[in-house]
Scaffold this active site. Structure first.
Site, PDB file in Angstrom:
ATOM      1  N   LYS A   1      -5.093 -43.001  36.635  1.00 42.55           N
ATOM      2  CA  LYS A   1      -4.545 -42.367  35.512  1.00 42.55           C
ATOM      3  C   LYS A   1      -3.859 -43.350  34.692  1.00 42.55           C
ATOM      4  O   LYS A   1      -2.987 -44.075  34.726  1.00 42.55           O
ATOM      5  CB  LYS A   1      -3.546 -41.336  36.122  1.00 42.55           C
ATOM      6  CG  LYS A   1      -2.673 -40.219  34.954  1.00 42.55           C
ATOM      7  CD  LYS A   1      -2.084 -39.463  35.577  1.00 42.55           C
ATOM      8  CE  LYS A   1      -1.239 -38.729  34.605  1.00 42.55           C
ATOM      9  NZ  LYS A   1      -0.582 -37.473  34.836  1.00 42.55           N
TER      10      LYS A   1
ATOM     11  N   LYS B   1      -8.603 -40.348  34.447  1.00 40.64           N
ATOM     12  CA  LYS B   1      -8.071 -39.466  33.680  1.00 40.64           C
ATOM     13  C   LYS B   1      -7.139 -40.393  32.452  1.00 40.64           C
ATOM     14  O   LYS B   1      -6.591 -41.443  32.709  1.00 40.64           O
ATOM     15  CB  LYS B   1      -6.994 -38.599  34.258  1.00 40.64           C
ATOM     16  CG  LYS B   1      -5.919 -37.816  33.269  1.00 40.64           C
ATOM     17  CD  LYS B   1      -5.135 -37.022  34.219  1.00 40.64           C
ATOM     18  CE  LYS B   1      -4.159 -36.281  33.138  1.00 40.64           C
ATOM     19  NZ  LYS B   1      -3.159 -35.787  33.795  1.00 40.64           N
TER      20      LYS B   1
HETATM   21  C1  PBG Z   1       1.768 -34.499  34.946  1.00 42.23           C
HETATM   22  C2  PBG Z   1       0.315 -34.418  34.345  1.00 42.23           C
HETATM   23  C3  PBG Z   1      -0.129 -34.717  33.119  1.00 42.23           C
HETATM   24  C4  PBG Z   1      -1.369 -33.930  32.954  1.00 42.23           C
HETATM   25  C5  PBG Z   1      -1.511 -33.309  33.934  1.00 42.23           C
HETATM   26  N1  PBG Z   1      -0.597 -33.503  35.099  1.00 42.23           N
HETATM   27  C6  PBG Z   1       0.680 -35.288  31.940  1.00 42.23           C
HETATM   28  C7  PBG Z   1       1.461 -36.567  31.895  1.00 42.23           C
HETATM   29  O1  PBG Z   1       1.042 -37.284  32.972  1.00 42.23           O
HETATM   30  O2  PBG Z   1       2.091 -36.787  31.166  1.00 42.23           O
HETATM   31  C8  PBG Z   1      -2.060 -34.080  31.473  1.00 42.23           C
HETATM   32  C9  PBG Z   1      -2.870 -32.986  31.391  1.00 42.23           C
HETATM   33  C10 PBG Z   1      -3.530 -32.912  30.053  1.00 42.23           C
HETATM   34  O3  PBG Z   1      -3.217 -33.624  29.182  1.00 42.23           O
HETATM   35  O4  PBG Z   1      -4.366 -31.938  29.739  1.00 42.23           O
HETATM   36  N2  PBG Z   1       1.787 -35.441  36.005  1.00 42.23           N
END
Ligand code: PBG
Length: 333
Positions: A203, A257
């Site tokens: 991520k 992601k």
């Molecule tokens: C948080 C989380 C995020 C997303 C999913 N879980 C955002 C972040 O890490 O700031 C993003 C999902 C999206 O942008 O659709 N842990």
């Protein structure tokens, strides 16, 4: 790929196979199905609430009763699973994110309602503290640092809380070290050995999460950035090491992601490990397609289908996406 002796123009003409629809269908290498899609849903407290998210046209924050209707719709459309994310207003947020551990929090109430009425739909829970903290970080903050090990202890309790409510897939999105192994042990100790873990393994610290932070009420809240725990977009080898660790710790499946800007990572992860590999088409990717389509600059429906197909072609087994119901309808389910 072999070099065929006849593979030279004019004997070989690549356009021959593309001339007709029946032929294009015959040689198609990648096929998208509703089975490949996990529908990302944003929850909000209340009853009968469908509150549009401004930066995500077509997406609404749904109260538990509306989320239940969405689950019924998902079933009718042949979608296998939903991924739930909770909105929390400023008053519900605390320094330690206490609401994450509340057995009656929005996530747990919604999961129970859905599992009662539509048990055949898979339910995935995001594990991280950012929906609940007043600083918007995924972990606990001590003297300006997002601390790892103490956060992991809370994430284990958050995971068990979600499993008790009926979630089938625990999906840690926090990027703390060692959390997959700790969550696995915590779930097993409570008798949830059948509950899956889908690790947000690779991520990245990405600009593409912007609309999501608005959606869950974290936009004005986040202090600083997440670069001490989320990955540097420059790195690919590091993603393979992250995935290797999460699989070794017991992840059943892994996720990359964001999605579209990271298809090289999806391909390398799939090739290197052969494990069930998912990609998250995040909020910013959704917003870009919707915004360009609203301006008449692209055909939004075709761009949606093409983007989802690209994930599969890159090696993903499935995609977490806000487009899931639209795409399933388009696939004629
Ligand atoms: C948080 C989380 C995020 C997303 C999913 N879980 C955002 C972040 O890490 O700031 C993003 C999902 C999206 O942008 O659709 N842990």
């Amino acid at each position: 790929m072999k070099n065929h002796p006849l593979s030279r123009f004019p004997a070989m003409r690549m356009r021959r196979l593309r001339r007709t629809d029946w032929s294009r269908r015959l040689i198609r290498e990648t096929v998208l199905s509703p089975d490949d899609l996990i529908w990302a849903l944003i929850l909000k407290d209340g009853d009968g609430v469908r509150e549009p998210v401004e930066a995500m046209p077509g997406v609404c924050r749904l109260s538990p009763d509306e989320a239940l209707k969405a689950a019924q719709e998902a079933k009718a459309l042949g979608l296998p699973a939903l991924a739930l994310f909770p909105h929390t207003d400023a008053e519900g947020r605390t320094p330690e994110g206490d609401a994450a551990l509340d057995p009656d929090n929005l996530m747990c109430r919604t999961a129970r309602a859905i599992k009662d009425a539509v048990p055949e739909i898979g339910l995935m829970a995001d594990v991280a503290l950012d929906p609940y903290t007043d600083h918007g970080h995924d972990g606990l903050v001590r003297e300006g640092e997002i601390v790892n090990d103490e956060t992991v202890d809370v994430l284990v309790r958050q995971s068990v809380n979600q499993a008790r409510a009926g979630f089938d897939i625990i999906a840690p999105s926090d990027m703390m070290d060692g959390r997959v192994g700790a969550i696995r042990a915590g779930l097993d100790a409570e008798g949830f050995d059948h509950v899956q873990i889908m690790a947000y393994a690779a991520k990245y610290a990405s600009a593409f999460y912007g609309p999501y932070r608005e959606a869950i009420g974290a936009a004005g809240v986040l202090k600083g950035d997440k670069r001490t725990y989320q990955m540097d977009p420059s790195n690919a080898e590091e993603a393979l090491r992250e995935v290797a660790l999460d699989l070794a710790e017991g992840a059943d499946s892994v996720m990359v992601k964001p999605g579209m800007a990271y298809l090289d990572i999806v391909r390398r992860v799939k090739d290197a490990f052969g494990a069930p590999t998912f990609a998250f088409q995040v909020s910013g990717e959704y917003a870009m397609i919707k915004a360009a389509a609203a301006n008449g600059w692209i055909d939004g429906e075709r761009a949606m289908m093409e983007s989802l197909l690209a994930f599969k072609r890159a090696g993903a087994d499935g995609v977490i996406t806000y487009f899931a119901p639209d795409a399933a309808r388009r696939l004629g389910a």
